[in-house]
Design a protein around this motif. Structure first.
Motif, PDB file in Angstrom:
ATOM      1  N   ALA A 223      -9.900  60.569 -44.569  1.00  0.00           N
ATOM      2  CA  ALA A 223     -10.134  60.239 -43.160  1.00  0.00           C
ATOM      3  C   ALA A 223      -9.218  61.078 -42.262  1.00  0.00           C
ATOM      4  O   ALA A 223      -9.632  61.550 -41.193  1.00  0.00           O
ATOM      5  N   ARG A 224      -7.972  61.271 -42.704  1.00  0.00           N
ATOM      6  CA  ARG A 224      -7.038  62.067 -41.904  1.00  0.00           C
ATOM      7  C   ARG A 224      -7.482  63.524 -41.850  1.00  0.00           C
ATOM      8  O   ARG A 224      -7.373  64.168 -40.797  1.00  0.00           O
ATOM      9  N   TYR A 225      -8.007  64.038 -42.957  1.00  0.00           N
ATOM     10  CA  TYR A 225      -8.514  65.412 -42.937  1.00  0.00           C
ATOM     11  C   TYR A 225      -9.678  65.546 -41.941  1.00  0.00           C
ATOM     12  O   TYR A 225      -9.816  66.574 -41.268  1.00  0.00           O
ATOM     13  N   ARG A 226     -10.510  64.512 -41.846  1.00  0.00           N
ATOM     14  CA  ARG A 226     -11.606  64.557 -40.862  1.00  0.00           C
ATOM     15  C   ARG A 226     -11.043  64.602 -39.445  1.00  0.00           C
ATOM     16  O   ARG A 226     -11.554  65.330 -38.580  1.00  0.00           O
ATOM     17  N   ASP A 227      -9.982  63.818 -39.200  1.00  0.00           N
ATOM     18  CA  ASP A 227      -9.343  63.855 -37.884  1.00  0.00           C
ATOM     19  C   ASP A 227      -8.760  65.234 -37.589  1.00  0.00           C
ATOM     20  O   ASP A 227      -8.880  65.763 -36.476  1.00  0.00           O
ATOM     21  N   LEU A 228      -8.122  65.820 -38.602  1.00  0.00           N
ATOM     22  CA  LEU A 228      -7.524  67.148 -38.418  1.00  0.00           C
ATOM     23  C   LEU A 228      -8.601  68.194 -38.113  1.00  0.00           C
ATOM     24  O   LEU A 228      -8.403  69.090 -37.284  1.00  0.00           O
ATOM     25  N   MET A 229      -9.748  68.079 -38.786  1.00  0.00           N
ATOM     26  CA  MET A 229     -10.835  69.020 -38.538  1.00  0.00           C
ATOM     27  C   MET A 229     -11.362  68.884 -37.106  1.00  0.00           C
ATOM     28  O   MET A 229     -11.662  69.880 -36.433  1.00  0.00           O
ATOM     29  N   THR A 230     -11.461  67.639 -36.622  1.00  0.00           N
ATOM     30  CA  THR A 230     -11.896  67.416 -35.240  1.00  0.00           C
ATOM     31  C   THR A 230     -10.915  68.071 -34.272  1.00  0.00           C
ATOM     32  O   THR A 230     -11.318  68.726 -33.298  1.00  0.00           O
ATOM     33  N   GLN A 231      -9.603  67.902 -34.529  1.00  0.00           N
ATOM     34  CA  GLN A 231      -8.594  68.515 -33.679  1.00  0.00           C
ATOM     35  C   GLN A 231      -8.659  70.043 -33.764  1.00  0.00           C
ATOM     36  O   GLN A 231      -8.462  70.744 -32.767  1.00  0.00           O
ATOM     37  N   TRP A 232      -8.929  70.552 -34.957  1.00  0.00           N
ATOM     38  CA  TRP A 232      -9.033  72.012 -35.148  1.00  0.00           C
ATOM     39  C   TRP A 232     -10.136  72.590 -34.270  1.00  0.00           C
ATOM     40  O   TRP A 232      -9.954  73.593 -33.581  1.00  0.00           O
ATOM     41  N   LYS A 233     -11.308  71.951 -34.300  1.00  0.00           N
ATOM     42  CA  LYS A 233     -12.445  72.447 -33.510  1.00  0.00           C
ATOM     43  C   LYS A 233     -12.169  72.350 -32.020  1.00  0.00           C
ATOM     44  O   LYS A 233     -12.625  73.197 -31.240  1.00  0.00           O
ATOM     45  N   ALA A 234     -11.443  71.307 -31.617  1.00  0.00           N
ATOM     46  CA  ALA A 234     -11.166  71.113 -30.193  1.00  0.00           C
ATOM     47  C   ALA A 234     -10.082  72.052 -29.675  1.00  0.00           C
ATOM     48  O   ALA A 234      -9.945  72.239 -28.461  1.00  0.00           O
ATOM     49  N   ALA A 235      -9.306  72.660 -30.575  1.00  0.00           N
ATOM     50  CA  ALA A 235      -8.164  73.479 -30.153  1.00  0.00           C
ATOM     51  C   ALA A 235      -8.579  74.827 -29.592  1.00  0.00           C
ATOM     52  O   ALA A 235      -7.808  75.479 -28.893  1.00  0.00           O
ATOM     53  N   GLY A 236      -9.805  75.277 -29.851  1.00  0.00           N
ATOM     54  CA  GLY A 236     -10.219  76.614 -29.421  1.00  0.00           C
ATOM     55  C   GLY A 236      -9.772  77.657 -30.428  1.00  0.00           C
ATOM     56  O   GLY A 236      -9.113  77.347 -31.421  1.00  0.00           O
ATOM     57  N   ARG A 237     -10.107  78.931 -30.133  1.00  0.00           N
ATOM     58  CA  ARG A 237      -9.811  80.002 -31.086  1.00  0.00           C
ATOM     59  C   ARG A 237      -8.486  80.668 -30.755  1.00  0.00           C
ATOM     60  O   ARG A 237      -8.156  80.885 -29.593  1.00  0.00           O
ATOM     61  N   ALA A 238      -7.750  80.997 -31.800  1.00  0.00           N
ATOM     62  CA  ALA A 238      -6.537  81.786 -31.647  1.00  0.00           C
ATOM     63  C   ALA A 238      -6.904  83.269 -31.747  1.00  0.00           C
ATOM     64  O   ALA A 238      -8.079  83.619 -31.868  1.00  0.00           O
ATOM     65  N   GLN A 239      -5.884  84.161 -31.675  1.00  0.00           N
ATOM     66  CA  GLN A 239      -6.158  85.575 -31.902  1.00  0.00           C
ATOM     67  C   GLN A 239      -6.768  85.739 -33.298  1.00  0.00           C
ATOM     68  O   GLN A 239      -6.483  84.970 -34.201  1.00  0.00           O
ATOM     69  N   ARG A 240      -7.603  86.751 -33.461  1.00  0.00           N
ATOM     70  CA  ARG A 240      -8.426  86.849 -34.671  1.00  0.00           C
ATOM     71  C   ARG A 240      -7.594  86.830 -35.956  1.00  0.00           C
ATOM     72  O   ARG A 240      -7.891  86.081 -36.876  1.00  0.00           O
ATOM     73  N   GLU A 241      -6.552  87.653 -36.016  1.00  0.00           N
ATOM     74  CA  GLU A 241      -5.764  87.701 -37.252  1.00  0.00           C
ATOM     75  C   GLU A 241      -5.103  86.359 -37.535  1.00  0.00           C
ATOM     76  O   GLU A 241      -5.125  85.866 -38.663  1.00  0.00           O
ATOM     77  N   ALA A 242      -4.523  85.751 -36.474  1.00  0.00           N
ATOM     78  CA  ALA A 242      -3.875  84.443 -36.644  1.00  0.00           C
ATOM     79  C   ALA A 242      -4.914  83.381 -37.002  1.00  0.00           C
ATOM     80  O   ALA A 242      -4.671  82.516 -37.854  1.00  0.00           O
ATOM     81  N   GLU A 243      -6.087  83.456 -36.383  1.00  0.00           N
ATOM     82  CA  GLU A 243      -7.156  82.477 -36.648  1.00  0.00           C
ATOM     83  C   GLU A 243      -7.553  82.525 -38.119  1.00  0.00           C
ATOM     84  O   GLU A 243      -7.660  81.485 -38.781  1.00  0.00           O
ATOM     85  N   ASP A 244      -7.767  83.728 -38.638  1.00  0.00           N
ATOM     86  CA  ASP A 244      -8.184  83.867 -40.035  1.00  0.00           C
ATOM     87  C   ASP A 244      -7.105  83.365 -40.988  1.00  0.00           C
ATOM     88  O   ASP A 244      -7.392  82.663 -41.968  1.00  0.00           O
ATOM     89  N   GLU A 245      -5.857  83.727 -40.702  1.00  0.00           N
ATOM     90  CA  GLU A 245      -4.768  83.312 -41.587  1.00  0.00           C
ATOM     91  C   GLU A 245      -4.605  81.790 -41.593  1.00  0.00           C
ATOM     92  O   GLU A 245      -4.504  81.161 -42.653  1.00  0.00           O
TER      93      GLU A 245
END
Length: 409
Positions: A223-245
């Motif tokens: 359940a916590r991983y699902r919450d983290l995924m929701t937060q991840w999607k809401a955070a927006g994109r970082a710079q490409r290299e940082a995003e991929d890493e």
């Protein structure tokens, strides 16, 4: 003395040329015969005529400027006016006059053409400025930027206008480009700031995901991983290299956890599958107790089966309702058999059922006698009424007799 239609040589060797204004002195000839003198000056005439012909062709077929053409005409006109040639000088003057008119006409045409080109260039540059000013407010950063660069190339290919008009339009054009560049720079600066903020958020999410990867609290952690995924999607994109890493770290941590959970669940599913087979076998045995013939033996056998059932453990969730429903159906059948036995062996209930049956039988017998009496006396209406009442009492009696049979008769 010698002469031809356009000139003559007198006794003194003076050469004359005939013009509309009368004879004009061409020159003096002492070196030869008069014929030679006329031939010489006629050649000079032909030379001037050839030059005029060449100039006529240049004016008509080349881009000779009006200034150069006028200079050439004046030079040739000077030669004609000097009267150093014998021939139709008036015709040459007319040709030169016509050539002047042609040059002037060409000058006016070129002037009009130049004015038209300048007007077209002005309209073209005004259109470029208008489009640039519209693009200055665009947020289509790539396409608008490419279009503005194309407009600059187009501008460079257009002729210059008068200094004042050209400078004013260029100032507007340049200002529009600068305004767009300033807005685009601010946009990407803001975007960089947002991406940096997203990177910080996702860094924290990746750290927490990695900390949870070894958890065995399957439900809570999933359940916590699902919450983290929701937060991840809401955070927006970082710079490409940082995003991929960061994504590789975040996703890798989840994969570790869910792989471990999958192995545990696979073992549990296998165990529950075996449990289901055992419970289905017990349900088969329980169903053989129905219909109940020996209540006491059936009840004892069901209790034994139920104890074995409870000891087995869980079955797959989707299979649970069906297999448990089979045992519950057998249990209900035993309960119904117990209730029937209780009714059959209950003295008070039996006595009440027998008393009710006797009362109903007496009422039925009495109604039959009354019907017979009414018909014997010819009172068919009363007989019919009593017959309808008899039907109701008889139905109640039949039901009471059936109930009495359940107590053993």
């Amino acid at each position: 003395m010698s002469s031809d239609p356009w000139g003559r040589v007198d006794e003194t060797g003076t050469v004359y040329v005939r013009t509309a204004d009368g004879e004009q002195v061409v020159g003096s000839w002492q070196a030869g015969s008069p014929e030679e003198a006329l031939a010489y000056f006629e050649r000079k005439y032909e030379g001037i005529a050839v030059e005029i012909g060449l100039l006529e062709r240049r004016v008509k077929t080349t881009d000779l400027s009006a200034k150069d053409a006028t200079t050439a005409i004046e030079h040739l006109r000077g030669q004609v006016d000097e009267h150093h040639a014998v021939g139709d000088l008036d015709a040459l003057r007319k040709r030169l006059d016509a050539l002047v008119a042609t040059v002037e006409s060409r000058r006016e045409e070129r002037k009009a053409q130049k004015a038209k080109q300048a007007d077209e260039a002005k309209h073209a540059k005004e259109a470029l400025v208008a489009e640039a000013e519209e693009l200055a407010g665009s947020e289509q950063w790539r396409s608008a930027g490419e279009r503005l660069r194309a407009l600059v190339d187009t501008w460079k290919g257009l002729p210059r206008l008068d200094r004042k008009s050209d400078d004013e339009l260029w100032h507007r054009f340049s200002h529009a480009r600068s305004a767009f560049s300033k807005r685009r720079k601010a946009h990407f600066a803001s975007l960089d700031a947002q991406r940096e903020e997203a990177r910080k958020v996702k860094e924290k999410l990746a750290v927490e995901a990695e900390a949870l990867s070894g958890s065995t609290d399957w439900g809570t952690t999933a359940a916590r991983y699902r919450d983290l995924m929701t937060q991840w999607k809401a955070a927006g994109r970082a710079q490409r290299e940082a995003e991929d890493e960061l994504w590789n770290r975040f996703r890798g941590a989840q994969d570790v956890f869910f792989a471990a959970r999958g192995e545990v669940f696979a073992e549990r599913d296998a165990e529950q599958g075996e449990n289901l087979k055992l419970k289905e076998e017990l349900a088969d045995e329980a169903e053989k107790l129905v219909p109940v013939t020996d209540l006491k033996a059936a009840r004892s056998a069901f209790r034994a089966l139920n104890e074995r059932w409870e000891a087995i453990g869980h079955v797959p969730r989707d299979a649970r309702p069906k297999v448990e429903g089979r045992m519950q159906a057998v249990e209900r059948a035993l309960q119904e058999a117990e209730e029937a036995e209780w009714r059959r062996t209950n003295p008070e209930a039996r006595a009440r059922a027998a008393g009710l049956t006797g009362q109903l039988q007496a009422a039925v017998d009495k109604l039959r006698a009354q019907i017979d009496t009414a018909r014997a006396s010819g009172n068919n209406a009363r007989a019919d009424k009593l017959a309808r009442e008899l039907e109701g009492r008889q139905a109640l009696l039949d039901q009471a007799l059936k109930g009495l049979e359940e107590f053993g008769g």
